[in-house]
Design a protein around this motif. Structure first.
Motif, PDB file in Angstrom:
ATOM      1  N   TYR A  31      12.787  -9.977  28.149  1.00  0.00           N
ATOM      2  CA  TYR A  31      11.777  -9.614  27.152  1.00  0.00           C
ATOM      3  C   TYR A  31      12.020 -10.463  25.907  1.00  0.00           C
ATOM      4  O   TYR A  31      13.160 -10.798  25.585  1.00  0.00           O
ATOM      5  CB  TYR A  31      11.885  -8.134  26.788  1.00  0.00           C
ATOM      6  N   ASP A  41      10.931 -10.512  21.859  1.00  0.00           N
ATOM      7  CA  ASP A  41      10.267 -10.032  20.645  1.00  0.00           C
ATOM      8  C   ASP A  41       9.213  -8.965  20.921  1.00  0.00           C
ATOM      9  O   ASP A  41       8.277  -8.795  20.131  1.00  0.00           O
ATOM     10  CB  ASP A  41       9.617 -11.203  19.890  1.00  0.00           C
ATOM     11  N   GLY A  42       9.357  -8.279  21.999  1.00  0.00           N
ATOM     12  CA  GLY A  42       8.382  -7.246  22.328  1.00  0.00           C
ATOM     13  C   GLY A  42       7.020  -7.790  22.671  1.00  0.00           C
ATOM     14  O   GLY A  42       6.047  -7.037  22.795  1.00  0.00           O
ATOM     15  N   LEU A  72       2.797  -9.123  27.183  1.00  0.00           N
ATOM     16  CA  LEU A  72       2.916  -7.703  27.511  1.00  0.00           C
ATOM     17  C   LEU A  72       1.632  -6.930  27.239  1.00  0.00           C
ATOM     18  O   LEU A  72       1.294  -5.995  27.963  1.00  0.00           O
ATOM     19  CB  LEU A  72       4.084  -7.099  26.733  1.00  0.00           C
TER      20      LEU A  72
END
Lengths: 131, 554
Positions: free
Chosen positions: B44, B46-47, B59
């Motif tokens: 993943y 930095d979101g 995402l």
């Protein structure tokens, strides 16, 4: 009894390695701690800023920005650290309610009723099923 | 300890249930399948993104992810068409190289790999049915498009457009029927267009309708192997390609074709000449080494800008355009595309197989030399030569049955005016319309019938050996046609009037030919749509008077 447990554990690890299949999906966050979840019926969805993970054992929400990686595993170090270590562990219900602190995983397992629990040793977290 | 034991046993129980674990990452109608055993660390960032096996997902675009037991075939991309939408599944090992975009059932895929993935190419498997869908495929590395029972109609363009300029295998899976249709009045070059080399194969069936232009078009070569290919109709050519065309096997049927059946042009400006295994070849050549090929078109049935080489196969070509009254233009066609059933701008060679050619202009024409050394060749022109070479014409073997229109056209012609000649050195010849003057005859004997009976079965002997039984046309040509009605080999002979005026019946065999007319034929094997019979038994009839050939011509 210890020998039987050891034998079964070895058998399981051997079978899993041969089959190339995995029992867990291990999430590691940016601080290095891990969350270990069983893969049975595991589903994930993005809910705003969170990753919502649901499996047979319940639902866990993780903050996306705190996630570093995830990886399938059978015998991750995280599991060993929590289950087999002599460290003090905190036990939570799947809803996140603290159920107490135990001197070790074995002590916790002896005192808890059958059910699904989230276990943390401060560095790693795992969801387990006690029968 | 008891509970720990329970925990381990629980783990064993869970493990025992697992068979093939797969992480499914769903983005809209596209699902990426990552085998757990291949996934490795999934990161993943930095979101915002998740990277799995090199594939970067945003995402916010991920619909869901889940683990199940879906089996995954490496290198496979599956496209399932529905009435108004399509779903795409992508094997994890190629996910990073494949970018699908969907609009309803119109699927566009860009493939980015420039080398093999897991030692192989990517396969796109098409199935399902839609009346409003398509596939557009771009990329820079060879791939396979596997047709697994797909019906695809695009009301706005081509059914399949491949902009990838590398080698593409278009394969119909065994036992499947696949039907592709494009729109009318569009701008597409074909119902199936490929910028790259197109290898048509598989043991299934592919039906193609080209409502705007060609049925199938490649800007490079096309090869056919095993496939049952039906061009149901095409406004222009049935199959149009460049560089070269090769048919090795299969069943190719072209019908309702508005222009040429199979046309192969030079891709560049200069021919490379024939290369080993056709590597990087650009000749405009057509090679036929097998298969059953049936062409029913308006103008040229098989047209090679270079050479045409037939070594085997069963080929039947009927060109439907009729001659107009002046004989130089052809009905419905203002272009120079005269209706020659089989034409090569370069050399034309036939060494095997069965060839049936019927057209108003030359039935078989070579811009260069023409050589027949084997096989069974039938060539009928209603308004020109049966077989015509603009260079030398060599008959060295095989069975040749040719018919021209009336004089000055001849059944077998060479460019005598250009200093070339007809050389007959072998084989068996039946020539209604005669041979080109000044022909060189050796290796056997040519004779001419002083008169012949139309619509009658004849037996041609070489010495005392029956070589072939053949049926004469229903009438002699007088410049305007002469229909040959196919008939069964067992039918009664005779029934027609004598052959007319100028048309000559010439026969050639390796020893001494003799001819019996009005025979009854039984058994044997039919050739040329029932116009010839080999291996049969003949009875009855009467001897035809034959005269010898003179080197000064007939």
């Amino acid at each position: 009894m210890r020998k039987i447990v050891l034998l079964l554990a070895v058998a399981w690890c051997t079978w899993a390695a041969q089959a190339g299949e995995f029992a867990y999906l291990v999430f590691t966050n940016t601080s290095g701690s891990a969350t270990v979840l069983g893969v049975s019926n595991l589903r994930m969805s993005i809910e705003g800023t969170s990753l919502q993970v649901t499996n047979d054992e319940g639902t866990v929400n993780m903050v996306l920005t705190e996630l570093a990686s995830m990886q399938f595993s059978n015998d991750p170090a995280a599991i060993d650290n929590v289950l087999n270590g002599d460290e003090t562990v905190q036990v939570f219900s799947v809803s996140g309610m603290s159920l107490g602190t135990f001197g070790s995983m074995i002590e916790a397992a002896q005192q808890l009723n059958a059910g699904v629990y989230v276990i943390s040793n401060g560095k790693n977290t795992q969801t387990i099923v006690l029968q | 300890m008891k509970k720990i034991l329970g925990l381990v046993i629980s783990g064993l129980a869970i493990s025992g249930l697992l068979t093939a674990q797969t992480l499914n990452v769903q983005v809209g109608n596209v699902t990426y399948l990552f085998p757990a055993s291949q996934a490795g660390p999934m990161t993943y960032s930095d979101g915002m993104t998740l990277t799995v096996m090199g594939k970067v997902f945003t995402l916010s675009e991920v619909t869901s992810m889940y683990v199940d037991e879906t089996s995954v075939t490496d290198n496979l991309v599956s496209i399932e068409y529905g009435s108004s939408s399509a779903t795409v599944t992508v094997a994890g090992n190629v996910a990073q190289y494949v970018t699908p975009t969907l609009s309803g059932a119109h699927v566009t895929i860009v493939q980015s790999n420039t080398d093999a993935v897991s030692g192989d190419e990517i396969t796109y498997r098409l199935s399902g049915s839609t009346s409003n869908g398509s596939l557009t495929l771009g990329g820079e590395y060879k791939c396979t498009v596997s047709l697994a029972g797909v019906t695809l109609t695009n009301p706005n363009g081509a059914a399949i457009t491949i902009t990838n300029s590398k080698r593409i295998q278009l394969s119909a899976q065994n036992g499947t029927t696949n039907t592709l249709t494009d729109c009318a009045g569009g701008s597409q070059k074909a119902c199936i267009y490929s910028k790259g080399q197109l290898q048509l194969q598989g043991k299934g069936t592919l039906n193609v309708t080209g409502n705007t232009k060609h049925g199938i078009k490649s800007a490079s070569y096309i090869s056919v192997k095993n496939l049952t290919l039906n061009i149901l109709s095409a406004v222009s050519d049935g199959i149009n390609c460049e560089e070269y065309m090769e048919i090795k096997s299969g069943t190719v049927t072209l019908s309702g074709v508005g222009d040429d059946g199979i046309q192969c042009d030079l891709g560049g400006t200069t021919s490379t000449g024939i290369t080993t295994d056709h590597e990087n070849e650009d000749t405009g050549n057509v090679y036929i080494s097998g298969g059953t090929i049936t062409v029913n078109c308006e103008y040229k049935g098989i047209k090679a800008a270079g050479d045409l080489e037939i070594t085997d196969g069963a080929i039947s070509v009927t060109s439907n355009a009729a001659a107009s009254s002046n004989g130089n233009h052809w009905s419905g066609n203002s272009s120079t595309s005269a209706p020659e059933a089989i034409e090569a701008k370069g050399a034309l060679t036939i060494s095997g197989g069965t060839v049936y050619a019927y057209s108003a202009d030359d039935a078989i024409n070579a811009g260069g030399h023409l050589t027949i050394s084997g096989g069974y060749v039938f060539a009928h022109s209603t308004n020109n030569d049966g077989i015509d070479a603009n260079g030398n014409c060599y008959i060295q073997g095989g069975l040749v049955y040719a018919k021209s229109s009336s004089s000055p056209e001849v059944a077998i012609d060479a460019n005598t005016e250009g200093g070339y000649k007809l050389y007959v050195t072998g084989g068996t010849i039946i020539a209604i319309g005669g041979l080109e003057n000044g022909a060189s005859i050796s290796g056997g004997t040519a004779k001419q019938a002083s008169s012949w009976t139309a619509n009658s079965w004849h037996a041609l002997y070489d010495g005392s050996t029956l070589v072939v039984a053949f049926k004469t046309p229903s009438s002699s040509s007088s410049g305007g046609g002469g229909a040959w009605a196919p008939a069964g080999p067992g039918g009664p002979g005779g029934g027609g009037g004598p052959g007319g005026g100028s048309q000559k019946l010439v026969v050639y065999t390796s020893s001494t030919p003799s001819l019996t007319s009005g025979v009854t034929v039984s058994g044997g094997t039919e050739y040329f749509g029932g116009m010839a019979n080999i291996g049969g038994t003949v009875s009855g009839g009467s001897t035809v008077s034959l005269s010898n050939y003179s080197s000064s011509g007939w």
